[in-house]
Write an enzyme that holds these catalytic residues in place. Structure first.
Site, mmCIF file in Angstrom:
data_model
loop_
_atom_site.group_PDB
_atom_site.id
_atom_site.type_symbol
_atom_site.label_atom_id
_atom_site.label_comp_id
_atom_site.label_asym_id
_atom_site.label_seq_id
_atom_site.Cartn_x
_atom_site.Cartn_y
_atom_site.Cartn_z
ATOM 1 N N HIS A 181 0.821 -1.207 0.000
ATOM 2 C CA HIS A 181 0.000 0.000 0.000
ATOM 3 C C HIS A 181 0.861 1.266 0.000
ATOM 4 O O HIS A 181 0.640 2.177 -0.797
ATOM 5 C CB HIS A 181 -0.917 -0.006 1.215
ATOM 6 C CG HIS A 181 -1.887 1.133 1.245
ATOM 7 N ND1 HIS A 181 -3.110 1.083 0.624
ATOM 8 C CD2 HIS A 181 -1.809 2.357 1.824
ATOM 9 C CE1 HIS A 181 -3.745 2.228 0.813
ATOM 10 N NE2 HIS A 181 -2.973 3.018 1.548
ATOM 11 N N HIS A 197 3.179 6.078 -1.984
ATOM 12 C CA HIS A 197 3.886 7.192 -1.371
ATOM 13 C C HIS A 197 5.405 7.086 -1.515
ATOM 14 O O HIS A 197 6.131 7.622 -0.681
ATOM 15 C CB HIS A 197 3.546 7.275 0.125
ATOM 16 C CG HIS A 197 2.088 7.433 0.399
ATOM 17 N ND1 HIS A 197 1.399 8.583 0.101
ATOM 18 C CD2 HIS A 197 1.176 6.578 0.934
ATOM 19 C CE1 HIS A 197 0.126 8.433 0.447
ATOM 20 N NE2 HIS A 197 -0.028 7.222 0.954
ATOM 21 N N LYS A 242 -4.842 10.181 -9.135
ATOM 22 C CA LYS A 242 -4.774 10.456 -7.688
ATOM 23 C C LYS A 242 -4.818 11.970 -7.537
ATOM 24 O O LYS A 242 -3.854 12.660 -7.893
ATOM 25 C CB LYS A 242 -3.509 9.890 -7.067
ATOM 26 C CG LYS A 242 -3.532 9.950 -5.539
ATOM 27 C CD LYS A 242 -2.424 9.109 -4.936
ATOM 28 C CE LYS A 242 -2.500 9.126 -3.411
ATOM 29 N NZ LYS A 242 -3.445 8.152 -2.862
#
Length: 314
Positions: A181, A197, A242
């Site tokens: 994730h 990230h 995003k």
């Protein structure tokens, strides 16, 4: 400009629909001291303008969640250059990159972990544990009683936090883990990007034409620079947008894992948020739990260029 953790850049609304709170907690000085020490120990951190070059270009516009369209305010890639030789010659970076293709992109699709992939995870954790960054983080965790001093047990703990598979989408197989994730990224129902990230994954996906950088996200009086070590940005990945995401830029995987492991273990609450000062920045660091494993983790920048220090002095 001299390299720094982050330059002129201010988060207003971060990903996951989380809004900045009107009432900030007090700065956690103990963690600020620790994370600044980890920052100084991060000898694998890449140097802007030397090891990589970014072009922030234009400010991205508003995009609603689930949209597949976003006006492109960046005609060029974010990364115009990255020293891949340095990445390959760093044990943690090279072993980290081998993990990036081990996961199904879509949530709801069960992960199939091979013996080779388990070996890759083990070798990566060995490399991370051998760094000064993680050694110092481990020392802190042991002093708090949150981790065992036994390296084998601590490695197992890291594996449980970051690589243990769990259900992110109901009524499916084990389809996610914290590492996937946070560092790799996932898509949900083909319409949303979850997590994602990490700057190395961003660079590699951009290089392979799977990702299109749309521009930075910032307020008028707080614009990003080419040497910032944190960026707030908008991008599309495999055709999914995003609206607002973030990533440390240039930092090593061991630095990010160390910081977020400390935050994860300091509380058993569903979510943990702390306010810290690192280098010239003030930021909230946020982690969410998924049982005994990490659900997500990210920084939310509040002030850069020492602005919070000047404001406090007034």
């Amino acid at each position: 400009m001299a390299a720094r953790l982050c330059g002129p850049l201010l988060f207003a609304v971060f990903l996951c629909g989380l809004e900045a709170s009107s009432t900030r907690p007090a700065v956690n000085q103990e963690l600020s001291n620790l994370f600044n020490e980890l920052w100084r120990l991060d000898e694998n951190r890449m140097k802007p303008g030397t090891d990589y070059t970014v072009s922030v270009q234009g400010r991205a516009g508003f995009v609603s969640p689930g949209s597949v369209m976003a006006q492109d305010r960046a005609s060029l890639p974010l990364f115009s250059n990255v020293d891949e030789n340095k990445l390959r010659n760093s044990t943690t970076f090279s072993r980290f990159m081998k993990l990036l293709d081990n996961y199904e992109r879509s949530t709801g699709v069960a992960e199939q972990v091979t013996a080779e992939e388990l070996t890759e995870i083990s070798l990566f954790l060995d490399a991370v544990l051998d760094t000064q960054v993680m050694k110092r983080a481990h020392q802190h965790l042991v002093s708090k009683g949150w981790s065992s001093s036994n390296l084998r047990l601590f490695k197992n703990q890291l594996n449980l936090i970051w690589f243990h598979l769990y259900h992110r989408q109901r009524n499916t197989g084990l389809d996610s883990c914290g590492f996937e994730h946070v560092f790799v990224g996932e898509t949900r129902s083909g319409t949303e990007i979850d997590g994602f990230h990490n700057w190395v994954q961003f660079y590699l996906q951009e290089k392979n034409s799977h990702l299109d950088y749309k521009g930075y996200k910032a307020r008028d009086n707080d614009l990003p620079d080419h040497d910032d070590h944190v960026l707030n940005l908008q991008f599309s990945w495999h055709g999914v947008v995003k609206p607002v995401g973030s990533a440390f830029i240039g930092t090593s995987p061991e630095f990010e894992m160390a910081v977020f492991t400390v935050l994860f273990l300091m509380s058993t609450e569903r979510s943990t948020t702390v306010l810290v000062n690192i280098d010239q920045c003030q930021m909230e660091l946020v982690v969410f739990r998924q049982g005994r494993s990490l659900g997500t983790a990210y920084p939310k920048l509040l002030s850069s260029n020492g602005r919070h220090v000047r404001q406090h002095a007034r």
